[in-house]
Design a protein around this motif. Structure first.
Motif, short mmCIF file in Angstrom:
data_model
loop_
_atom_site.label_atom_id
_atom_site.label_comp_id
_atom_site.label_asym_id
_atom_site.label_seq_id
_atom_site.Cartn_x
_atom_site.Cartn_y
_atom_site.Cartn_z
N CYS A 55 0.90 -1.27 0.19
CA CYS A 55 0.04 -0.16 -0.10
C CYS A 55 0.70 1.33 0.10
CB CYS A 55 -1.03 -0.13 1.19
SG CYS A 55 -2.00 -1.45 1.23
N THR A 56 1.55 1.36 -1.10
CA THR A 56 2.74 2.41 -1.37
C THR A 56 2.04 4.03 -0.86
OG1 THR A 56 4.00 1.21 -2.76
CG2 THR A 56 4.34 3.57 -2.50
N MET A 57 1.03 4.18 -1.70
CA MET A 57 0.42 5.43 -1.43
C MET A 57 -0.11 5.95 -0.20
SD MET A 57 -1.03 6.00 -5.26
CE MET A 57 -1.32 7.62 -5.34
N GLY A 58 -0.63 4.75 0.32
CA GLY A 58 -1.07 5.25 1.79
C GLY A 58 -0.23 5.49 2.81
N LEU A 59 0.87 4.38 2.73
CA LEU A 59 1.94 4.64 3.57
C LEU A 59 2.69 5.90 3.30
CD1 LEU A 59 3.60 0.88 3.40
CD2 LEU A 59 2.91 2.19 5.43
N GLU A 60 3.00 6.19 2.16
CA GLU A 60 3.76 7.64 2.00
C GLU A 60 2.95 8.66 2.46
OE1 GLU A 60 5.99 9.98 -1.64
OE2 GLU A 60 6.47 7.86 -1.39
N THR A 61 1.47 8.67 1.91
CA THR A 61 0.65 9.83 2.82
C THR A 61 0.81 10.02 4.10
OG1 THR A 61 -0.87 9.57 0.67
CG2 THR A 61 -1.66 10.77 2.58
N GLU A 62 0.66 8.90 4.68
CA GLU A 62 0.71 8.79 6.27
C GLU A 62 1.91 9.12 6.75
OE1 GLU A 62 -2.01 8.95 8.06
OE2 GLU A 62 -3.12 8.56 5.95
N TYR A 63 3.13 8.91 6.36
CA TYR A 63 4.23 9.17 6.95
C TYR A 63 4.48 10.55 6.63
CZ TYR A 63 9.20 10.04 7.37
OH TYR A 63 10.46 10.52 7.78
N THR A 64 3.97 11.38 5.80
CA THR A 64 4.18 12.92 5.46
C THR A 64 3.41 13.46 6.59
OG1 THR A 64 4.35 12.47 3.12
CG2 THR A 64 3.46 14.59 3.89
N VAL A 65 2.32 12.89 6.84
CA VAL A 65 1.37 13.50 8.15
C VAL A 65 2.25 13.22 9.44
CG1 VAL A 65 -0.60 13.54 9.54
CG2 VAL A 65 -0.45 13.12 6.83
N VAL A 66 2.76 12.01 9.73
CA VAL A 66 3.09 11.72 11.08
C VAL A 66 4.62 12.25 11.29
CG1 VAL A 66 1.84 9.83 11.42
CG2 VAL A 66 4.19 9.56 10.67
N SER A 67 5.38 12.43 10.20
CA SER A 67 6.71 13.10 10.34
C SER A 67 6.52 14.81 10.22
CB SER A 67 7.62 12.60 9.38
OG SER A 67 6.98 12.90 8.31
N ASP A 68 5.23 15.27 9.92
CA ASP A 68 5.13 16.67 9.63
C ASP A 68 6.11 17.18 8.30
OD1 ASP A 68 4.19 19.26 9.90
OD2 ASP A 68 5.73 19.77 11.48
N GLY A 69 5.56 16.14 7.38
CA GLY A 69 6.20 16.62 5.94
C GLY A 69 7.74 16.16 6.01
N GLY A 70 8.10 15.42 6.81
CA GLY A 70 9.64 14.69 6.86
C GLY A 70 10.46 15.58 7.76
N ARG A 71 9.96 16.55 8.66
CA ARG A 71 10.68 17.47 9.36
C ARG A 71 11.00 16.75 10.71
NH1 ARG A 71 7.74 21.16 6.62
NH2 ARG A 71 5.74 20.81 7.80
N LYS A 72 10.30 15.83 11.23
CA LYS A 72 10.48 15.22 12.43
C LYS A 72 11.05 13.73 12.25
CE LYS A 72 6.82 17.76 14.72
NZ LYS A 72 5.77 17.67 15.69
N TRP A 73 12.39 13.45 12.82
CA TRP A 73 12.72 12.09 12.88
C TRP A 73 11.99 11.21 13.64
CZ3 TRP A 73 15.66 9.41 9.71
CH2 TRP A 73 16.07 7.98 10.41
N ILE A 74 11.74 11.81 14.90
CA ILE A 74 10.77 10.78 15.80
C ILE A 74 9.34 11.28 15.24
CG2 ILE A 74 10.06 10.14 18.05
CD1 ILE A 74 13.14 11.13 18.99
#
Length: 423
Positions: A111-130
């Motif tokens: 589920c590549t698209m779902g994973l990438e979308t949600e990673y963007t959210v939980v990482s605040d656009g990739g700004r948060k490592w944790i």
């Protein structure tokens, strides 16, 4: 007790430029391409900026708001293709024995698209490592588990028999159908809902293919960016899609008066144990898979009327595949029409094998061979009959589809007209 013959009685397709089985076939036979500049995200910073995307509205196609919210795009494509296949087959799901109804779904990248979308959210656009898990949707676990794809198809059909995901890279679609056919032959299931799905057009996937320089750089001419077997080819174009089938024994199909598109007569797979992305030029393992599939189908090279090529459009793949077809079919290879529909719908990774089998089934039904679009310049190392540009009316009693995947996977599947190729 004789081994059951495996019939295809329903086909559903979600493909770029052709939503639904008939639209897909119309596009194939017209030689139209669905490759375009990527619209799912801004591709300006990528080496390849072209893909084959599907235009569809899941709500208008009958998915509920809850289904749309719950399912990754790959699951949506699989469920919609399944609904078309079941309707096409004429099966009444309520009349089936659910424990004798199986599901097999091929998939390469989950589920590549779902994973990438949600990673963007939980990482605040990739700004948060944790990352902050509290921002994740409840469906996040489903995105991590590709088995959710088979589950969604099983839920959609009420199937309670064996349910599995076959993930063998770019041969997943062929391998899922080969495995499903064996479930019918061994008597494990009466009905198998089988096929494959992938929706990989996301920044992470494009970046990965950019890194290995496997994708085409014809960004200024996206409609002709994928050029399998052409002397000027530069690589593959990513796509997305799904194709699902209803499989049952030929006896079962005849008993209920169901039209049969074709039978799955032979299947084999091999691995080359050579390189993650590289291919040996002799095509030995693919040739072996082709020979074994013909042995299972009890067919000779002269019985093969069409080869649906993997035809990704990379230099090494097209040469490797050409060598494999020559090695397995001998002199008959030069007389056999061969084409790559990836030139029109791109390479949807785990899904493309089933989409190509759908093209083979329809070629058998209509005696028309789809073309290789964008093939205008001869490559001396690719010297077979690749059916350039225009579909060809051609007797097609037996069609061979082959796949080649990263990791060395090589698969072949044969579909035949049951009236023309008796047991």
């Amino acid at each position: 007790m004789s081994t059951p013959r495996v019939a295809v009685t329903g086909i559903g397709v979600m493909a770029p430029g052709g939503v639904g089985r008939q639209a897909f076939w119309d596009m194939m036979t017209a030689g139209r391409t669905a490759t375009r500049r990527i619209t799912f995200f801004d591709p300006s910073d990528f080496r390849c900026q072209v893909a084959a995307e599907i235009d569809f509205d899941p709500a208008k196609m009958g998915l509920t708001p809850q289904e749309v919210r719950r399912m990754d795009r790959a699951a949506q494509l699989a469920v919609l293709a399944t609904r078309e296949a079941v309707q096409d087959s004429g099966l009444a799901l309520a009349d089936l024995n659910p424990t004798r109804t199986a599901v097999t779904v091929g998939n390469a990248v989950g589920c590549t698209m779902g994973l990438e979308t949600e990673y963007t959210v939980v990482s605040d656009g990739g700004r948060k490592w944790i990352v902050d898990h509290e921002y994740a949707v409840p469906e996040m676990y489903d995105y991590f588990a590709p088995s959710s794809l088979a589950r969604e198809v099983a839920w959609a059909t009420g199937a309670e028999g064996p349910a599995s995901v076959v993930s063998s890279g770019c041969t997943s679609g062929i391998d899922a159908l080969g495995y499903a056919a064996n479930l019918i032959r061994e008597g494990t299931a009466d009905i198998v809902i089988a096929g494959s799905t992938d929706a990989p057009i996301s920044p992470i996937t494009v970046a990965c293919f950019d890194a290995i320089r496997a994708t085409s750089t014809f960004n200024d001419t996206p409609e002709s960016a994928c050029r399998p077997f052409d002397g000027n080819r530069r690589g593959l174009i990513l796509g997305e899609g799904a194709a699902m089938f209803v499989l049952e024994s030929a006896e079962s199909a005849r008993r209920r008066g169901a039209p049969i598109y074709c039978e799955i007569a032979g299947y084999a797979t091999r691995a080359n144990g050579f390189h993650m992305t590289g291919l040996k030029p002799d095509g030995r393992e693919m040739a072996e898979a082709i020979r074994l599939s013909m042995d299972q189908a009890r067919l000779n090279p002269e019985d093969i009327h069409y080869v649906n090529a993997h035809g990704s459009g990379t230099k090494q793949n097209d040469r490797h595949e050409t060598a494999a077809v020559k090695a397995s079919l001998g002199q008959h290879a030069y007389k056999t029409p061969m084409s790559s529909i990836k030139s029109m719908v791109g390479h949807s990774l785990g899904a493309i094998g089933s989409i190509e089998v759908a093209a083979c089934a329809l070629a058998v039904k209509h005696n028309v061979v789809p073309p290789t679009a964008n093939l205008t310049t001869r490559d001396p190392e690719c010297d077979l009959d690749y059916v350039p540009m225009i579909a060809r009316e051609h007797r097609t009693d037996a069609a061979l589809s082959v796949g080649s995947g990263f990791g060395g996977f090589q698969s072949a599947i044969l579909v035949v007209d049951p009236e023309a190729v008796p047991a």
